[in-house]
Design a protein around this motif. Structure first.
Motif, mmCIF file in Angstrom:
data_model
loop_
_atom_site.group_PDB
_atom_site.id
_atom_site.type_symbol
_atom_site.label_atom_id
_atom_site.label_comp_id
_atom_site.label_asym_id
_atom_site.label_seq_id
_atom_site.Cartn_x
_atom_site.Cartn_y
_atom_site.Cartn_z
ATOM 1 N N PHE A 1 0.816 -1.228 0.000
ATOM 2 C CA PHE A 1 0.000 0.000 0.000
ATOM 3 C C PHE A 1 0.848 1.276 0.000
ATOM 4 O O PHE A 1 0.336 2.354 0.285
ATOM 5 N N SER A 2 2.122 1.157 -0.334
ATOM 6 C CA SER A 2 2.990 2.337 -0.377
ATOM 7 C C SER A 2 2.914 2.981 -1.759
ATOM 8 O O SER A 2 2.279 2.462 -2.685
ATOM 9 N N TYR A 3 3.592 4.123 -1.901
ATOM 10 C CA TYR A 3 3.628 4.867 -3.169
ATOM 11 C C TYR A 3 5.072 4.947 -3.620
ATOM 12 O O TYR A 3 5.949 5.388 -2.872
ATOM 13 N N ARG A 4 5.335 4.514 -4.843
ATOM 14 C CA ARG A 4 6.716 4.414 -5.321
ATOM 15 C C ARG A 4 6.819 4.794 -6.788
ATOM 16 O O ARG A 4 5.850 4.697 -7.541
ATOM 17 N N SER A 5 8.013 5.184 -7.175
ATOM 18 C CA SER A 5 8.334 5.375 -8.586
ATOM 19 C C SER A 5 9.027 4.111 -9.070
ATOM 20 O O SER A 5 10.068 3.720 -8.529
ATOM 21 N N ASN A 6 8.439 3.469 -10.061
ATOM 22 C CA ASN A 6 9.025 2.221 -10.567
ATOM 23 C C ASN A 6 9.703 2.397 -11.918
ATOM 24 O O ASN A 6 9.881 1.446 -12.671
ATOM 25 N N GLY A 7 10.095 3.646 -12.235
ATOM 26 C CA GLY A 7 10.930 3.878 -13.409
ATOM 27 C C GLY A 7 10.238 3.702 -14.730
ATOM 28 O O GLY A 7 10.874 3.325 -15.717
ATOM 29 N N LEU A 8 8.939 4.027 -14.791
ATOM 30 C CA LEU A 8 8.256 3.951 -16.079
ATOM 31 C C LEU A 8 8.768 5.006 -17.042
ATOM 32 O O LEU A 8 8.837 4.784 -18.248
ATOM 33 N N ASP A 9 9.123 6.180 -16.514
ATOM 34 C CA ASP A 9 9.608 7.288 -17.329
ATOM 35 C C ASP A 9 10.700 8.038 -16.561
ATOM 36 O O ASP A 9 10.706 8.036 -15.324
ATOM 37 N N VAL A 10 11.569 8.688 -17.293
ATOM 38 C CA VAL A 10 12.545 9.569 -16.646
ATOM 39 C C VAL A 10 11.807 10.726 -15.986
ATOM 40 O O VAL A 10 12.101 11.130 -14.859
ATOM 41 N N GLN A 11 10.804 11.272 -16.701
ATOM 42 C CA GLN A 11 9.964 12.338 -16.163
ATOM 43 C C GLN A 11 8.510 11.931 -16.382
ATOM 44 O O GLN A 11 8.043 11.827 -17.514
ATOM 45 N N SER A 12 7.781 11.705 -15.302
ATOM 46 C CA SER A 12 6.401 11.245 -15.405
ATOM 47 C C SER A 12 5.500 12.328 -15.999
ATOM 48 O O SER A 12 5.622 13.513 -15.684
ATOM 49 N N ALA A 13 4.570 11.912 -16.864
ATOM 50 C CA ALA A 13 3.587 12.846 -17.416
ATOM 51 C C ALA A 13 2.458 13.104 -16.427
ATOM 52 O O ALA A 13 1.687 14.043 -16.593
ATOM 53 N N TYR B 1 10.718 -4.533 -15.843
ATOM 54 C CA TYR B 1 11.585 -4.632 -14.674
ATOM 55 C C TYR B 1 12.933 -5.261 -15.018
ATOM 56 O O TYR B 1 13.945 -4.950 -14.392
ATOM 57 N N ASN B 2 12.938 -6.102 -16.034
ATOM 58 C CA ASN B 2 14.193 -6.741 -16.441
ATOM 59 C C ASN B 2 15.124 -5.762 -17.151
ATOM 60 O O ASN B 2 16.334 -5.740 -16.886
ATOM 61 N N SER B 3 14.567 -4.926 -18.047
ATOM 62 C CA SER B 3 15.462 -4.097 -18.867
ATOM 63 C C SER B 3 14.966 -2.678 -19.113
ATOM 64 O O SER B 3 15.685 -1.879 -19.716
ATOM 65 N N GLY B 4 13.743 -2.335 -18.668
ATOM 66 C CA GLY B 4 13.172 -1.063 -19.068
ATOM 67 C C GLY B 4 13.053 0.001 -17.999
ATOM 68 O O GLY B 4 12.492 1.073 -18.250
ATOM 69 N N VAL B 5 13.580 -0.246 -16.807
ATOM 70 C CA VAL B 5 13.458 0.731 -15.723
ATOM 71 C C VAL B 5 14.255 1.993 -16.055
ATOM 72 O O VAL B 5 15.453 1.930 -16.328
ATOM 73 N N LYS B 6 13.577 3.133 -16.037
ATOM 74 C CA LYS B 6 14.213 4.415 -16.364
ATOM 75 C C LYS B 6 14.784 5.069 -15.088
ATOM 76 O O LYS B 6 14.203 4.942 -14.002
ATOM 77 N N PRO B 7 15.900 5.799 -15.214
ATOM 78 C CA PRO B 7 16.544 6.405 -14.038
ATOM 79 C C PRO B 7 15.855 7.696 -13.600
ATOM 80 O O PRO B 7 16.421 8.795 -13.668
ATOM 81 N N ALA B 8 14.611 7.588 -13.165
ATOM 82 C CA ALA B 8 13.886 8.761 -12.662
ATOM 83 C C ALA B 8 14.605 9.310 -11.438
ATOM 84 O O ALA B 8 15.271 8.573 -10.699
ATOM 85 N N SER B 9 14.470 10.607 -11.201
ATOM 86 C CA SER B 9 15.185 11.238 -10.083
ATOM 87 C C SER B 9 14.778 10.653 -8.734
ATOM 88 O O SER B 9 15.584 10.604 -7.812
ATOM 89 N N ASN B 10 13.530 10.197 -8.626
ATOM 90 C CA ASN B 10 13.067 9.613 -7.363
ATOM 91 C C ASN B 10 12.761 8.125 -7.505
ATOM 92 O O ASN B 10 11.889 7.591 -6.814
ATOM 93 N N LEU B 11 13.482 7.468 -8.413
ATOM 94 C CA LEU B 11 13.312 6.027 -8.601
ATOM 95 C C LEU B 11 13.471 5.293 -7.277
ATOM 96 O O LEU B 11 14.373 5.595 -6.488
ATOM 97 N N ASP B 12 12.595 4.332 -7.041
ATOM 98 C CA ASP B 12 12.689 3.563 -5.808
ATOM 99 C C ASP B 12 14.059 2.876 -5.743
ATOM 100 O O ASP B 12 14.482 2.241 -6.710
#
Length: 345
Positions: A237-249, A296-307
């Motif tokens: 039930f937590s809130y996380r950035s899972n690296g979908l984008d470098v900058q989320s829309a 998760y294997n190869s597509g995680v983006k290095p977002a500034s607040n990536l988990d």
């Protein structure tokens, strides 16, 4: 000839009356069933309690009827059940984002509805803190039902059989927002999914056992995924950035908290019934579990607040992906998805 015509007319009238009665009873609970809130043996105590919202067959039936009534929306085309379909574990099958009145498309995927009594916050950003008030968002959102509670109340007061149903459920025909929300909570709060193969295995019921592939997937899952998707709800039930984008829309959680580091963070979704709740992620960008696992294997983006747990992604080879998928399918609760008590008709 007149006699024959009369007989046919009477028969048609009887059939029509039977059909009308059948439709009126669509949302009634069978006489031999007592609606109850049951906590699976492997679940903790819930966060929502029915002490201040006494659960009854009549209250549940009223909530169910409201849930499926598209006439409550501005153009009478959309109900709660339009975006939360039972065959998709009350998610929205094949729609990336929710579709509201006049086919307005929202910006987020409709999450599944079950085990809500254990949640302390709702929606992808946690913007609502109470099960009873969560439907207000659907009623009032301009891209969902686009109405207001006063309009809904006025409609219910002048539309049969609602005054009678409120009388049965709450002992009054004085329809108000509190009773509307309480009845909806009686329906949605009872939507408990806790009888998948996984549940039967961990409870040692019915001689249930994982296959070797499922067991391998379970062990991989505990090693690589369980930090966020914690048992028994398969979310923490937590809130996380899972690296979908470098900058989320989508600003995500920060819209609620105002905290910059919450930008682009979303609630960790449950993996229960995931076999039927595609598409995945807050924006529905992935249509298959294969796409999710490859992210998760190869597509995680290095977002500034990536988990931090995803700094190096989750490396998975082909065999491991198949094993994890096999385990994830043991989280499907077929009994829940096919339970006619929850169906529209």
């Amino acid at each position: 000839m007149l006699k024959k015509t009369y007989i046919i007319a009477v028969l048609c009238l009887c059939i029509a009356m039977m059909y009308a009665c059948s439709k009126n009873q669509d949302n009634e609970v069978p006489a031999d069933v007592n609606i109850a809130f049951r906590v699976p043996a492997n679940f903790p105590a819930p966060a929502y309690h029915f002490e201040d919202n006494k659960l009854t067959n009549a209250g549940f039936a009223l909530g169910k009827k409201l849930f499926y009534d598209a006439r409550l929306s501005a153009d009478k085309s959309v109900s709660c059940g339009s975006c939360h379909q039972q065959f998709a574990a009350f998610a929205n099958l094949d729609h990336k984002v929710s579709h509201g009145v006049e086919n307005c498309q929202g910006k987020r995927n409709a999450p599944p509805l079950f085990n809500l009594a254990w949640q302390k916050a709702f929606f992808w950003d946690g913007g609502v803190k109470n099960l009873e008030t969560s439907p207000l968002n659907a009623f009032t959102d301009t891209c969902e039902m686009r109405t207001d509670i006063a309009t809904v109340i006025a409609f219910l007061k002048q539309t049969a059989p609602y005054p009678e149903l409120f009388q049965k459920a709450f002992g009054t025909t004085d329809i108000n927002s509190q009773l509307i929300l309480k009845s909806l909570a009686q329906f949605t709060g009872v939507l408990v999914s806790g009888n998948s193969k996984y549940d039967q295995v961990v409870r040692k019921e019915n001689s249930a056992a994982f296959t070797s592939t499922e067991l391998a997937g379970y062990n991989l899952f505990k090693d690589k995924c369980a930090s966020c998707h914690t048992e028994p709800f398969f979310t923490d039930f937590s809130y996380r950035s899972n690296g979908l984008d470098v900058q989320s829309a989508d600003e995500g959680r920060s819209h609620i908290t105002g905290v910059a580091t919450d930008f682009g963070k979303f609630r960790v979704p449950t993996l229960r019934n995931i076999e039927y709740t595609s598409p995945y992620m807050h924006d529905g960008r992935f249509y298959s579990l294969d796409e999710v696992l490859e992210h998760y294997n190869s597509g995680v983006k290095p977002a500034s607040n990536l988990d931090p747990l995803l700094k190096n992604g989750i490396p998975l080879n082909t065999l491991e992906k198949e094993q994890i998928k096999a385990f994830l399918k043991t989280l499907t609760d077929h009994e829940f998805i096919k339970n006619t008590l929850y169906s529209e008709s």
